[in-house]
Design an enzyme around this catalytic site. Structure first.
Site, PDB file in Angstrom:
ATOM      1  N   ARG A   1       4.584  35.011 -14.672  1.00  0.00           N
ATOM      2  CA  ARG A   1       5.084  34.470 -15.977  1.00  0.00           C
ATOM      3  C   ARG A   1       4.318  35.447 -17.191  1.00  0.00           C
ATOM      4  O   ARG A   1       3.173  35.711 -16.954  1.00  0.00           O
ATOM      5  CB  ARG A   1       4.609  33.065 -16.045  1.00  0.00           C
ATOM      6  CG  ARG A   1       5.111  32.014 -15.403  1.00  0.00           C
ATOM      7  CD  ARG A   1       6.776  31.784 -15.930  1.00  0.00           C
ATOM      8  NE  ARG A   1       7.298  30.748 -15.291  1.00  0.00           N
ATOM      9  CZ  ARG A   1       8.205  30.994 -14.218  1.00  0.00           C
ATOM     10  NH1 ARG A   1       8.564  32.042 -13.733  1.00  0.00           N
ATOM     11  NH2 ARG A   1       9.097  29.931 -13.838  1.00  0.00           N
TER      12      ARG A   1
ATOM     13  N   GLU B   1      12.538  34.996 -23.331  1.00  0.00           N
ATOM     14  CA  GLU B   1      13.704  35.320 -22.528  1.00  0.00           C
ATOM     15  C   GLU B   1      14.992  34.504 -22.841  1.00  0.00           C
ATOM     16  O   GLU B   1      14.692  33.492 -23.312  1.00  0.00           O
ATOM     17  CB  GLU B   1      13.518  35.045 -20.918  1.00  0.00           C
ATOM     18  CG  GLU B   1      12.489  35.914 -20.294  1.00  0.00           C
ATOM     19  CD  GLU B   1      11.944  35.580 -18.929  1.00  0.00           C
ATOM     20  OE1 GLU B   1      12.885  34.719 -18.337  1.00  0.00           O
ATOM     21  OE2 GLU B   1      10.892  35.909 -18.313  1.00  0.00           O
TER      22      GLU B   1
ATOM     23  N   HIS C   1      14.356  38.857 -15.141  1.00  0.00           N
ATOM     24  CA  HIS C   1      13.791  37.802 -14.438  1.00  0.00           C
ATOM     25  C   HIS C   1      14.890  37.536 -13.293  1.00  0.00           C
ATOM     26  O   HIS C   1      15.711  36.483 -13.078  1.00  0.00           O
ATOM     27  CB  HIS C   1      13.930  36.366 -15.131  1.00  0.00           C
ATOM     28  CG  HIS C   1      13.011  35.540 -14.657  1.00  0.00           C
ATOM     29  ND1 HIS C   1      12.155  34.701 -15.632  1.00  0.00           N
ATOM     30  CD2 HIS C   1      12.690  34.931 -13.598  1.00  0.00           C
ATOM     31  CE1 HIS C   1      11.663  33.477 -14.889  1.00  0.00           C
ATOM     32  NE2 HIS C   1      11.926  34.028 -13.491  1.00  0.00           N
TER      33      HIS C   1
HETATM   34  P1  NAD Z   1       2.243  29.231  -4.991  1.00  0.00           P
HETATM   35  O1  NAD Z   1       1.916  27.761  -5.692  1.00  0.00           O
HETATM   36  O2  NAD Z   1       2.529  29.107  -3.699  1.00  0.00           O
HETATM   37  O3  NAD Z   1       0.781  30.136  -5.226  1.00  0.00           O
HETATM   38  C1  NAD Z   1       0.020  30.175  -6.462  1.00  0.00           C
HETATM   39  C2  NAD Z   1      -1.361  30.750  -6.097  1.00  0.00           C
HETATM   40  O4  NAD Z   1      -2.071  30.988  -7.177  1.00  0.00           O
HETATM   41  C3  NAD Z   1      -2.030  29.475  -5.255  1.00  0.00           C
HETATM   42  O5  NAD Z   1      -2.728  30.000  -4.089  1.00  0.00           O
HETATM   43  C4  NAD Z   1      -3.222  29.144  -6.140  1.00  0.00           C
HETATM   44  O6  NAD Z   1      -4.524  28.816  -5.412  1.00  0.00           O
HETATM   45  C5  NAD Z   1      -3.270  30.404  -6.874  1.00  0.00           C
HETATM   46  N1  NAD Z   1      -4.115  30.250  -8.145  1.00  0.00           N
HETATM   47  C6  NAD Z   1      -3.877  29.170  -8.921  1.00  0.00           C
HETATM   48  N2  NAD Z   1      -4.796  29.460 -10.186  1.00  0.00           N
HETATM   49  C7  NAD Z   1      -5.553  30.461  -9.850  1.00  0.00           C
HETATM   50  C8  NAD Z   1      -6.408  31.193 -10.495  1.00  0.00           C
HETATM   51  N3  NAD Z   1      -6.764  30.737 -11.867  1.00  0.00           N
HETATM   52  N4  NAD Z   1      -6.898  32.380 -10.064  1.00  0.00           N
HETATM   53  C9  NAD Z   1      -6.561  32.935  -8.853  1.00  0.00           C
HETATM   54  N5  NAD Z   1      -5.651  32.164  -8.219  1.00  0.00           N
HETATM   55  C10 NAD Z   1      -5.001  31.033  -8.648  1.00  0.00           C
HETATM   56  O7  NAD Z   1       3.237  29.771  -5.950  1.00  0.00           O
HETATM   57  P2  NAD Z   1       4.248  31.061  -5.704  1.00  0.00           P
HETATM   58  O8  NAD Z   1       5.567  30.544  -5.082  1.00  0.00           O
HETATM   59  O9  NAD Z   1       3.549  32.274  -5.079  1.00  0.00           O
HETATM   60  O10 NAD Z   1       4.656  31.154  -6.844  1.00  0.00           O
HETATM   61  C11 NAD Z   1       3.753  31.937  -8.102  1.00  0.00           C
HETATM   62  C12 NAD Z   1       4.444  32.070  -9.400  1.00  0.00           C
HETATM   63  O11 NAD Z   1       5.641  32.829  -9.295  1.00  0.00           O
HETATM   64  C13 NAD Z   1       5.140  30.674  -9.848  1.00  0.00           C
HETATM   65  O12 NAD Z   1       4.371  29.717 -10.398  1.00  0.00           O
HETATM   66  C14 NAD Z   1       6.351  31.195 -10.782  1.00  0.00           C
HETATM   67  O13 NAD Z   1       5.741  31.194 -12.138  1.00  0.00           O
HETATM   68  C15 NAD Z   1       6.619  32.668 -10.253  1.00  0.00           C
HETATM   69  N6  NAD Z   1       7.869  32.881  -9.711  1.00  0.00           N
HETATM   70  C16 NAD Z   1       8.570  33.699 -10.372  1.00  0.00           C
HETATM   71  C17 NAD Z   1       9.858  34.078  -9.795  1.00  0.00           C
HETATM   72  C18 NAD Z   1      10.909  35.265 -10.211  1.00  0.00           C
HETATM   73  O14 NAD Z   1      12.031  35.123 -10.209  1.00  0.00           O
HETATM   74  N7  NAD Z   1      10.272  36.257 -11.129  1.00  0.00           N
HETATM   75  C19 NAD Z   1      10.158  33.496  -8.775  1.00  0.00           C
HETATM   76  C20 NAD Z   1       9.475  32.302  -8.030  1.00  0.00           C
HETATM   77  C21 NAD Z   1       8.131  32.319  -8.701  1.00  0.00           C
END
Ligand code: NAD
Length: 310
Positions: free
Chosen positions: A235, A264, A283
């Site tokens: 994000r 966006e 995106h």
């Molecule tokens: P997820 O919830 O499986 O993993 C997130 C990880 O971040 C977790 O392991 C959590 O413990 C860790 N975390 C949270 N706060 C933290 C901090 N302050 N410091 C370090 N680690 C921390 O999420 P995911 O499925 O891996 O997705 C991550 C993000 O990617 C989503 O929230 C979304 O915003 C983004 N995303 C983008 C797209 C895209 O098309 N570009 C698609 C899917 C997801």
């Protein structure tokens, strides 16, 4: 049941998700999101349910919906940062999302962006498209150090792959899954600062929360390993785009590869547009045929379950 569906990838790609949707006896209307507050606030009260993308669903929008017919929200996607979950709970509107369906697509996108950038694929294509034959110098990935911030679903898929590309892999997460680390060639670091000081490439995979907003602070950027390439498929709110631009201009950062922008779709005033060292994709990290079908099917199934549970 009147349903508003705003995800463009759901609408634009055929597959099982559409078949499942068409089997429901719902009256479905379509708008092309992500919708701004001004675009959705006048619509939201007319529907029983939303199958939404990254539309702005803040308290005002949700209250307007609840005063009308709105009862269910099924998010097509993972990130819930555009939805006021506290307000939704208070208003008794359940919200679901689609974890576990798009992590491979996003991890592959990260690898594709890094290879494109290091090998100058994007620039070479531009040159030959214009009939030229200037040959940019590329860089090898082998032996470089990558830091993965957030070892969740996407971070893990990436961490499974990068060691096999000869890239030394470092990870940082506030809630590390030690079972996942077991037997893998991954090195744990204990802070965002340490990751930025150690690695040649850093990739962000934390959700946008109050605690992660601006997690890549100006101090961290300006104290990073010189020439570090930052990848953001998570994000835009994790960084501050003007700081990124400044760090690039001062050669602190070697590149910023991003799939997400503060605004966006990208506006003409986007500070990162057409800047040297910046590679932007619109995106599309999770926008693969396979993911759309899985994610769309899950979003419809989630709504079916919400309706049944009521
Ligand atoms: P997820 O919830 O499986 O993993 C997130 C990880 O971040 C977790 O392991 C959590 O413990 C860790 N975390 C949270 N706060 C933290 C901090 N302050 N410091 C370090 N680690 C921390 O999420 P995911 O499925 O891996 O997705 C991550 C993000 O990617 C989503 O929230 C979304 O915003 C983004 N995303 C983008 C797209 C895209 O098309 N570009 C698609 C899917 C997801």
């Amino acid at each position: 049941m009147k349903v508003l569906l705003t995800s463009t990838s759901f609408q634009d790609c055929d597959g099982l998700h559409k078949e499942l949707l068409n089997q429901q006896k719902w009256e479905v209307s379509y708008l092309r999101g992500p919708l701004k507050k001004s675009e959705i606030i006048g619509e939201v009260a007319n529907y029983d349910a939303l199958i939404c993308g990254d539309d702005v669903l803040d308290r005002d929008v949700l209250e307007k919906g609840a005063r009308g017919s709105l009862k269910f929200i099924s998010k097509y996607g993972v990130g819930l940062d555009k939805i006021d979950l506290v307000a939704a709970k208070e208003l008794g509107i359940p919200v679901t999302n689609c974890p576990g369906v798009n992590q491979i697509a996003v991890a592959e996108h990260v690898i594709a962006m890094i290879f494109s950038f290091f090998k100058n694929i994007h620039l070479s294509h531009e040159i030959t498209s214009l009939g030229g034959w200037k040959r940019p110098l590329g860089n090898e990935l082998f032996g470089r150090k990558i830091g993965i911030i957030g070892l969740g679903a996407i971070g893990k898929e990436l961490a499974k792959r990068t060691p096999f590309l000869g890239i030394e892999t470092f990870v940082y997460d506030v809630n590390l899954d030690y079972d996942f680390l077991d037997g893998r060639e991954l090195k744990v670091l204990t802070s965002v600062e340490e990751i930025f000081k150690t690695c040649d490439i850093v990739t962000l995979h934390v959700p946008l929360l109050e605690s992660t907003q601006g997690i890549v602070s100006k101090e961290i950027l300006f104290d990073c390993k010189p020439g570090l390439v930052l990848v953001n498929t998570s994000r835009a709110g994790l960084v501050y785009e003007p700081d990124i631009l400044e760090a690039l201009r001062l050669n602190r950062l070697g590149g910023y590869l991003t799939d997400v922008l503060a605004n966006e779709p990208m506006g003409s005033n986007c500070v990162l547009k057409n800047q040297p060292g910046v590679l932007i994709t619109p995106h599309v990290g999770s926008r693969t045929r396979e993911t759309i079908e899985r994610q769309g099917t899950m979003a419809v199934q989630n709504l079916i379950h919400l309706i049944k549970a009521r």
